[in-house]
Design a protein around this motif. Structure first.
Motif, PDB file in Angstrom:
ATOM      1  N   TYR A 108       0.841  -1.197   0.000  1.00 59.46           N
ATOM      2  CA  TYR A 108       0.000   0.000   0.000  1.00 59.46           C
ATOM      3  C   TYR A 108       0.875   1.246   0.000  1.00 59.46           C
ATOM      4  N   GLU A 109       0.304   2.352  -0.448  1.00 62.30           N
ATOM      5  CA  GLU A 109       1.049   3.602  -0.475  1.00 62.30           C
ATOM      6  C   GLU A 109       1.347   4.102   0.942  1.00 62.30           C
ATOM      7  N   THR A 110       2.500   4.764   1.071  1.00 65.13           N
ATOM      8  CA  THR A 110       2.840   5.419   2.333  1.00 65.13           C
ATOM      9  C   THR A 110       1.745   6.423   2.695  1.00 65.13           C
ATOM     10  N   TYR A 111       1.332   6.384   3.954  1.00 62.55           N
ATOM     11  CA  TYR A 111       0.230   7.257   4.393  1.00 62.55           C
ATOM     12  C   TYR A 111       0.365   7.532   5.888  1.00 62.55           C
ATOM     13  N   ILE A 116      -4.768   5.394  11.136  1.00 57.77           N
ATOM     14  CA  ILE A 116      -4.125   4.449  10.218  1.00 57.77           C
ATOM     15  C   ILE A 116      -2.821   5.061   9.720  1.00 57.77           C
ATOM     16  N   ASN A 117      -1.750   4.274   9.793  1.00 57.34           N
ATOM     17  CA  ASN A 117      -0.454   4.713   9.269  1.00 57.34           C
ATOM     18  C   ASN A 117       0.185   3.582   8.483  1.00 57.34           C
ATOM     19  N   VAL A 118       0.679   3.896   7.296  1.00 59.64           N
ATOM     20  CA  VAL A 118       1.390   2.927   6.462  1.00 59.64           C
ATOM     21  C   VAL A 118       2.828   3.427   6.329  1.00 59.64           C
ATOM     22  N   GLU A 223     -11.325   7.346   8.178  1.00 61.55           N
ATOM     23  CA  GLU A 223     -10.558   6.129   8.418  1.00 61.55           C
ATOM     24  C   GLU A 223     -11.432   5.104   9.126  1.00 61.55           C
ATOM     25  N   THR A 224     -11.495   3.918   8.558  1.00 61.86           N
ATOM     26  CA  THR A 224     -12.306   2.836   9.126  1.00 61.86           C
ATOM     27  C   THR A 224     -11.401   1.663   9.471  1.00 61.86           C
ATOM     28  N   CYS A 225     -11.433   1.231  10.722  1.00 61.49           N
ATOM     29  CA  CYS A 225     -10.712   0.031  11.163  1.00 61.49           C
ATOM     30  C   CYS A 225     -11.755  -0.963  11.658  1.00 61.49           C
ATOM     31  N   GLY A 226     -11.700  -2.196  11.183  1.00 62.62           N
ATOM     32  CA  GLY A 226     -12.688  -3.142  11.695  1.00 62.62           C
ATOM     33  C   GLY A 226     -12.790  -4.408  10.888  1.00 62.62           C
ATOM     34  N   THR A 265      -2.342  12.358   2.386  1.00 58.29           N
ATOM     35  CA  THR A 265      -3.346  11.806   1.480  1.00 58.29           C
ATOM     36  C   THR A 265      -2.706  10.646   0.725  1.00 58.29           C
ATOM     37  N   CYS A 266      -3.550   9.813   0.149  1.00 58.06           N
ATOM     38  CA  CYS A 266      -3.094   8.695  -0.664  1.00 58.06           C
ATOM     39  C   CYS A 266      -4.273   8.270  -1.530  1.00 58.06           C
ATOM     40  N   PRO A 267      -4.066   7.444  -2.540  1.00 54.61           N
ATOM     41  CA  PRO A 267      -5.222   6.932  -3.284  1.00 54.61           C
ATOM     42  C   PRO A 267      -6.219   6.249  -2.348  1.00 54.61           C
ATOM     43  N   THR A 268      -7.492   6.464  -2.611  1.00 58.20           N
ATOM     44  CA  THR A 268      -8.555   5.841  -1.810  1.00 58.20           C
ATOM     45  C   THR A 268      -8.294   4.336  -1.704  1.00 58.20           C
ATOM     46  N   LEU A 269      -8.357   3.812  -0.473  1.00 57.98           N
ATOM     47  CA  LEU A 269      -7.973   2.421  -0.228  1.00 57.98           C
ATOM     48  C   LEU A 269      -9.065   1.699   0.552  1.00 57.98           C
ATOM     49  N   LEU A 270      -9.542   0.594  -0.010  1.00 60.78           N
ATOM     50  CA  LEU A 270     -10.579  -0.222   0.625  1.00 60.78           C
ATOM     51  C   LEU A 270     -10.059  -1.648   0.761  1.00 60.78           C
ATOM     52  N   THR A 271      -9.869  -2.128   1.989  1.00 62.99           N
ATOM     53  CA  THR A 271      -9.419  -3.494   2.227  1.00 62.99           C
ATOM     54  C   THR A 271     -10.380  -4.171   3.210  1.00 62.99           C
ATOM     55  N   LYS A 272     -10.140  -5.447   3.485  1.00 59.05           N
ATOM     56  CA  LYS A 272     -11.052  -6.178   4.373  1.00 59.05           C
ATOM     57  C   LYS A 272     -10.880  -5.763   5.836  1.00 59.05           C
ATOM     58  N   ASN A 273      -9.721  -5.201   6.188  1.00 57.22           N
ATOM     59  CA  ASN A 273      -9.466  -4.824   7.583  1.00 57.22           C
ATOM     60  C   ASN A 273      -9.507  -3.327   7.843  1.00 57.22           C
ATOM     61  N   PHE A 274      -9.358  -2.514   6.796  1.00 51.73           N
ATOM     62  CA  PHE A 274      -9.393  -1.066   7.003  1.00 51.73           C
ATOM     63  C   PHE A 274      -9.713  -0.358   5.690  1.00 51.73           C
ATOM     64  N   LYS A 275     -10.144   0.894   5.826  1.00 51.08           N
ATOM     65  CA  LYS A 275     -10.460   1.737   4.677  1.00 51.08           C
ATOM     66  C   LYS A 275      -9.884   3.135   4.906  1.00 51.08           C
TER      67      LYS A 275
END
Length: 316
Positions: A108-111, A116-118, A223-226, A265-275
């Motif tokens: 994933y892109e650095t964010y 949420i932090n990448v 930011e969604t964690c879940g 900011t980063c490209p919009t990211l949707l995963t199973k564990n976070f958004k």
């Protein structure tokens, strides 16, 4: 007593990399005299850190499993076996592939967000004997997606209109009576924006009974964690720009131009564990400090090349 200084140097000055790139660089040492060590190790790490907001802590036991750190990269390289560093300057070169070998099998892109932090980083550790403390240096770098072309749908204008009628459904009976009569129209030039270009559009006050104090545009991260059992969803401000200060002349078109901050900011990211999603709030403040706002959901992407300036209006 010997003096040991060292630093991690990357070959790319901008420290920006893509998935499957080779991370090239060296660790430079400067010693005042010959220095003994118990090994020099270089660690490569890419991790997603997820944090719950205070309002959701203790919500579900199963919830905590979904907010454990997610490892994207984990590698190590022995630069030197136990031995001695000679006096003066010495270098150890390295090559490490940026490949995610396990789920989610993507970097994933650095964010840098609030919950949420990448992050991606190199850590060099010089091990010492039991009488000496090990020494470490950290070098962070950025990972970005390779640019892709935006679709035709992204080029459609997003028109909007603010008036008492458009806000009635969310207003109480008391607010309906106190709300001034006004009509504000405008547009966003796109529904999808590139993270390296500005968000653009325009706004026009058609008429208003009450004088306007300020018009602002606010960029918000959502930011969604879940997981399936529950989630934590929080919206926080990234930045706010002022479009107009003081009362605005009717029928005067005002430009909207917001430059996106690089690391927040980063490209919009949707995963199973976070958004990681983004929204815009258009805020109009009247002289009596009465405030109305309009919310827009936007999609951020990393596109290739400059975006075309000519756009087509949706529905035409």
């Amino acid at each position: 007593m010997s003096s040991l200084l060292f630093d991690i140097k990357l070959k790319r000055e901008n420290k920006v990399y893509h998935e499957n790139d080779m991370l090239l660089g060296c660790v430079q040492f400067q010693c005042s005299q010959e220095t003994k060590h118990e090994g020099i190790i270089l660690y490569l790490e890419g991790i997603v850190n997820l944090q719950l907001s205070a309002k959701t802590v203790g919500l579900f036991d199963a919830f905590y499993n979904s907010v454990k750190p997610i490892n994207l990269l984990q590698n190590s390289l022995e630069l030197s076996a136990p031995g001695k560093l000679s006096a003066g300057r010495s270098e150890f070169h390295f090559e490490l592939p940026l490949v995610c070998k396990k789920e989610p099998r993507i970097l994933y892109e650095t964010y840098h967000g609030v919950f949420i932090n990448v992050n991606y980083q190199l850590t060099c550790t010089v091990k010492r004997n039991f009488l000496g403390k090990s020494m470490t240096r950290i070098q962070q770098f950025c990972v970005q997606y390779k640019p892709l072309a935006l679709g035709e749908d992204s080029r459609r204008v997003v028109p909007f209109s603010l008036s008492p009628d458009s806000l009635q459904k969310n207003a109480s009976a008391k607010e309906r009576l106190s709300m001034p009569r006004f009509l504000i129209t405008g547009r966003l030039d796109r529904s999808e924006f590139c993270v390296t270009t500005a968000i653009t559009g325009s706004i026009m006050v058609q008429h208003t009974e009450a004088a306007i104090k300020s018009i602002e545009m606010q960029l918000v991260r959502v930011e969604t964690c879940g997981c399936d059992e529950g989630y934590s969803k929080d919206a926080t401000e990234i930045q706010t720009i002022q479009i107009a200060d003081g009362n605005v002349l009717p029928k005067l078109e005002l430009p909207i131009y917001m430059v996106l901050p690089r690391l927040f900011t980063c490209p919009t990211l949707l995963t199973k564990n976070f958004k990681i999603e983004f929204e815009l709030n258009l805020i109009v403040v009247f002289k009596e400090d009465y405030t109305v706002s309009e919310n827009f959901k936007i999609v951020l992407k990393r596109s290739a090349g400059p975006l075309p300036s000519k756009v087509t209006t949706a529905g035409r």
